[in-house]
Design a protein around this motif. Structure first.
Motif, PDB file in Angstrom:
ATOM      1  N   UNK A   1       0.828  -1.203   0.000  1.00  0.00           N
ATOM      2  CA  UNK A   1       0.000   0.000   0.000  1.00  0.00           C
ATOM      3  C   UNK A   1       0.866   1.258   0.000  1.00  0.00           C
ATOM      4  N   UNK A   2       1.989   1.210   0.718  1.00  0.00           N
ATOM      5  CA  UNK A   2       2.919   2.347   0.720  1.00  0.00           C
ATOM      6  C   UNK A   2       3.446   2.601  -0.682  1.00  0.00           C
ATOM      7  N   UNK A   3       3.819   1.524  -1.374  1.00  0.00           N
ATOM      8  CA  UNK A   3       4.323   1.671  -2.744  1.00  0.00           C
ATOM      9  C   UNK A   3       3.231   2.178  -3.686  1.00  0.00           C
ATOM     10  N   UNK A   4       1.983   1.821  -3.387  1.00  0.00           N
ATOM     11  CA  UNK A   4       0.856   2.286  -4.211  1.00  0.00           C
ATOM     12  C   UNK A   4       0.401   3.681  -3.809  1.00  0.00           C
ATOM     13  N   UNK A   5       0.972   4.193  -2.709  1.00  0.00           N
ATOM     14  CA  UNK A   5       0.657   5.531  -2.209  1.00  0.00           C
ATOM     15  C   UNK A   5      -0.813   5.682  -1.864  1.00  0.00           C
ATOM     16  N   UNK A   6      -1.343   4.634  -1.226  1.00  0.00           N
ATOM     17  CA  UNK A   6      -2.731   4.677  -0.753  1.00  0.00           C
ATOM     18  C   UNK A   6      -2.781   4.058   0.642  1.00  0.00           C
ATOM     19  N   UNK A   7      -3.859   4.324   1.347  1.00  0.00           N
ATOM     20  CA  UNK A   7      -4.084   3.660   2.631  1.00  0.00           C
ATOM     21  C   UNK A   7      -4.380   2.190   2.374  1.00  0.00           C
ATOM     22  N   UNK A   8      -3.950   1.347   3.306  1.00  0.00           N
ATOM     23  CA  UNK A   8      -4.179  -0.090   3.136  1.00  0.00           C
ATOM     24  C   UNK A   8      -5.660  -0.400   2.926  1.00  0.00           C
ATOM     25  N   UNK A   9      -6.523   0.320   3.642  1.00  0.00           N
ATOM     26  CA  UNK A   9      -7.959   0.055   3.514  1.00  0.00           C
ATOM     27  C   UNK A   9      -8.480   0.328   2.105  1.00  0.00           C
ATOM     28  N   UNK A  10      -7.806   1.237   1.384  1.00  0.00           N
ATOM     29  CA  UNK A  10      -8.236   1.532   0.015  1.00  0.00           C
ATOM     30  C   UNK A  10      -8.058   0.335  -0.900  1.00  0.00           C
ATOM     31  N   UNK A  11      -7.023  -0.452  -0.627  1.00  0.00           N
ATOM     32  CA  UNK A  11      -6.768  -1.624  -1.469  1.00  0.00           C
ATOM     33  C   UNK A  11      -7.945  -2.588  -1.416  1.00  0.00           C
ATOM     34  N   UNK A  12      -8.546  -2.721  -0.229  1.00  0.00           N
ATOM     35  CA  UNK A  12      -9.621  -3.699  -0.072  1.00  0.00           C
ATOM     36  C   UNK A  12     -10.949  -3.235  -0.656  1.00  0.00           C
ATOM     37  N   UNK A  13     -10.960  -2.047  -1.244  1.00  0.00           N
ATOM     38  CA  UNK A  13     -12.116  -1.658  -2.053  1.00  0.00           C
ATOM     39  C   UNK A  13     -12.082  -2.363  -3.404  1.00  0.00           C
ATOM     40  N   UNK A  14     -10.917  -2.883  -3.766  1.00  0.00           N
ATOM     41  CA  UNK A  14     -10.732  -3.479  -5.087  1.00  0.00           C
ATOM     42  C   UNK A  14     -10.343  -4.962  -5.043  1.00  0.00           C
ATOM     43  N   UNK A  15     -10.025  -5.461  -3.850  1.00  0.00           N
ATOM     44  CA  UNK A  15      -9.700  -6.877  -3.672  1.00  0.00           C
ATOM     45  C   UNK A  15     -10.534  -7.412  -2.510  1.00  0.00           C
ATOM     46  N   UNK A  16     -10.912  -8.671  -2.600  1.00  0.00           N
ATOM     47  CA  UNK A  16     -11.757  -9.265  -1.556  1.00  0.00           C
ATOM     48  C   UNK A  16     -11.033  -9.295  -0.209  1.00  0.00           C
TER      49      UNK A  16
END
Length: 221
Positions: free
Chosen positions: A48-63
């Motif tokens: 998530x750091x490398x994607x420059x987003x909050x970790x919680x944002x990732x789970x909007x797009x992955x289960x």
């Protein structure tokens, strides 16, 4: 007749799916960079750091984390298959074919060692890439073994070749022991040829490793 409200709803759903797939792809690409630089045990938080987003944002797009990790592993598998496809061919002499295939694999795992380690740690994706490569190699061998009356030998031989190269190279990238890529390429090609040659000779065919492969129907016995 389709109602305007339904058309609008379908359009919004399609746009969301497209946006979700785009963002998934972007997260996977950044995860590849994280793994390449930080190692195969990198956490989702670091991705998530490398994607420059909050970790919680990732789970909007992955289960969940498994969905993300499997998506990353499958992207690595696709990268490998794209690289290997051109060298799984019967064009040329056996020694040249085997040398080219071994060197392609070793160059890839050397350049992408952490991605390779990551892929091998996820059995579903690792199994998929093994089966894909095994099928391609088996399809290449099958016409020759069919001509010799041993078509069922193609898949076991392909699996033996792939298993040998995979196990040797996986050990080598962690513990090279002074063996450089050129020397290991030649060793793998020689060992692979020994397997192929033994199999062919057991069916009465003798091939010259330094001469172009004959057509299956022209095997010298």
């Amino acid at each position: 007749m389709t109602k305007p409200q339904q058309d609008a709803g379908d359009g919004r759903a399609a746009r969301w799916r497209g946006q979700r797939e785009k963002r998934r792809s972007e997260f996977v690409e950044r995860a590849l960079v994280a793994i390449d630089e930080e190692g195969p045990d990198v956490s989702v938080a670091t991705m998530a750091v490398y994607a420059e987003v909050a970790r919680t944002r990732i789970y909007r797009h992955f289960d969940d984390s498994t969905d993300l990790k499997n998506a990353v592993a499958r992207r690595v598998a696709a990268m490998m298959l794209l690289e290997y496809a051109p060298v799984i061919t019967v064009d040329g002499a056996p020694h040249a074919i085997l040398t080219r295939a071994a060197r392609t694999h070793l160059d890839w795992v050397t350049e992408h060692a952490n991605l390779y380690r990551y892929l091998m740690s996820f059995s579903p994706a690792a199994g998929e890439v093994r089966r894909a490569i095994s099928t391609a190699v088996s399809d290449m061998l099958h016409p020759y073994l069919d001509a010799l009356g041993a078509p069922t030998t193609a898949t076991p031989l392909a699996n033996a070749l792939i298993g040998m190269v995979e196990s040797v190279s996986a050990e080598w990238i962690d513990r090279p022991g002074g063996t450089d890529v050129g020397a290991l390429t030649e060793q793998l090609a020689a060992w692979a040829w020994a397997l192929v040659d033994t199999t062919m000779r057991s069916r009465g065919a003798v091939l010259d490793p330094d001469s172009p492969l004959p057509a299956p129907g022209d095997l010298r016995t």
